[in-house]
Design an enzyme around this catalytic site. Structure first.
Site, PDB file in Angstrom:
ATOM      1  N   ILE A   1       0.022  -1.165  12.601  1.00 16.55           N
ATOM      2  CA  ILE A   1       1.260  -1.241  13.340  1.00 16.55           C
ATOM      3  C   ILE A   1       1.266   0.027  14.061  1.00 16.55           C
ATOM      4  O   ILE A   1       1.765   0.223  15.207  1.00 16.55           O
ATOM      5  CB  ILE A   1       2.262  -1.388  12.534  1.00 16.55           C
ATOM      6  CG1 ILE A   1       2.260  -2.837  11.951  1.00 16.55           C
ATOM      7  CG2 ILE A   1       3.604  -0.999  13.068  1.00 16.55           C
ATOM      8  CD1 ILE A   1       3.222  -3.143  10.919  1.00 16.55           C
TER       9      ILE A   1
ATOM     10  N   TYR B   1       3.836   1.885  -5.160  1.00 18.56           N
ATOM     11  CA  TYR B   1       4.101   1.431  -3.799  1.00 18.56           C
ATOM     12  C   TYR B   1       5.562   1.197  -3.404  1.00 18.56           C
ATOM     13  O   TYR B   1       5.944   1.632  -2.488  1.00 18.56           O
ATOM     14  CB  TYR B   1       3.185   0.516  -3.208  1.00 18.56           C
ATOM     15  CG  TYR B   1       3.242   0.177  -1.660  1.00 18.56           C
ATOM     16  CD1 TYR B   1       2.770   0.622  -0.785  1.00 18.56           C
ATOM     17  CD2 TYR B   1       4.097  -1.104  -1.675  1.00 18.56           C
ATOM     18  CE1 TYR B   1       2.910   0.556   0.710  1.00 18.56           C
ATOM     19  CE2 TYR B   1       4.274  -1.602  -0.256  1.00 18.56           C
ATOM     20  CZ  TYR B   1       3.869  -0.716   0.811  1.00 18.56           C
ATOM     21  OH  TYR B   1       3.881  -1.006   1.943  1.00 18.56           O
TER      22      TYR B   1
ATOM     23  N   THR C   1      -2.444  -6.040   8.299  1.00 19.67           N
ATOM     24  CA  THR C   1      -3.035  -4.774   8.375  1.00 19.67           C
ATOM     25  C   THR C   1      -3.712  -4.495   7.035  1.00 19.67           C
ATOM     26  O   THR C   1      -3.756  -5.263   6.307  1.00 19.67           O
ATOM     27  CB  THR C   1      -1.855  -3.727   8.772  1.00 19.67           C
ATOM     28  OG1 THR C   1      -0.875  -3.704   7.470  1.00 19.67           O
ATOM     29  CG2 THR C   1      -0.783  -4.068   9.922  1.00 19.67           C
TER      30      THR C   1
END
Length: 269
Positions: A21, A172, A201
């Site tokens: 991105i 995360y 991604t």
């Protein structure tokens, strides 16, 4: 009648601009005529990303490359100083750099859990270090590329590095919640956070087996960079829609508490 006047070129910094991105965001912004400062974790990947952008049609004279390993806060500070020196006006900062938390808990040389530092603390420090350029012209924006996974998270206030109980998903998600909360800090610029969608991604394995293209994710980020898009300060966007963030992210006391914690964790050791 719609205006045919092109938007005035701006100066935009995109972190994590070597792939996914971030790279697509840089490509789209360069296509608008903006001067795009590309952040890379190392010189080789940065040179490669810049060459790919030029091959994709970007004007080489509009691209600037800066290098910093976000696992080292001294490199973040040095990069910010270089940017502030060379670009006294910064119109947009896209805090996009992120990595998946590793399977095993990993600490940086600064003493922070790796994903917390790379995904949040580096962005926090960089944004504050660039306060001068971001405040130089009215209308500047900070766009934090966050995640819907922040809704599953909690900030482990007494153990932010998760020494007692570590899981890569929890680490995360905590970093994404912190990034979302950070967008609500009071500042002279307008900050927002955005979940660009589950995209194909390097982070895709955390979410699913398939997703939208990186281009689609980047288009949602670039939309928030566009002065023609009216933003709600501190808001969270899910793709293109204004969306309620996790309830904890809406508490002013949580914003203050997070910033206090971040100040302690980024303090030069």
């Amino acid at each position: 009648m719609p205006s045919s006047v092109s938007p005035a070129p701006r100066t935009v910094l995109v972190t994590g601009a070597t792939s996914g991105i971030g790279w697509e965001t840089a490509r789209l912004l360069a296509g608008r005529g903006d001067t795009v400062i590309l952040h890379a974790p190392d010189q080789a990947s940065g040179d490669q990303a810049r060459a790919r952008l030029v091959a994709a049609g970007a004007n080489a004279s509009q691209l600037r490359l800066v290098v910093a390993d976000f696992a080292r806060l001294d490199e973040v500070r040095a990069m910010a100083a270089r940017i502030a020196d060379q670009h006294p006006v910064l119109d947009v900062l896209v805090n996009n750099a992120a990595l998946a938390a590793p399977e095993r808990r990993t600490m940086t040389t600064d003493g922070n859990e790796l994903s917390l530092q790379v995904n949040f603390l580096a962005a926090y420090l960089l944004t504050h270090e660039l306060a001068g350029p971001l405040s130089a012209r009215p209308g500047s924006r900070v766009v934090n590329v966050s995640s819907s996974m922040h809704r599953t998270a909690s900030i482990s206030w007494n153990d932010p590095h998760r020494a007692k109980r570590y899981s890569r998903l929890a680490a995360y998600a905590q970093s994404q919640l912190a990034l979302t909360i950070f967008a609500r800090e009071q500042a002279p610029w307008t900050s927002v956070s955005v979940h660009p969608g589950v995209c194909d991604t390097g982070l895709l394995p955390l979410y699913a087996h398939e997703g939208d293209s990186a281009v689609q994710g980047a288009e949602r980020v670039v939309r928030l960079c566009d002065p023609a898009t009216e933003l709600v300060p501190g808001a969270y966007y899910d793709r293109t829609a204004l969306s309620p963030a996790a309830p904890v992210a809406l508490e002013d006391r949580t914003v203050r508490r997070l910033c206090k914690l971040a100040d302690q964790l980024v303090a030069a050791k």
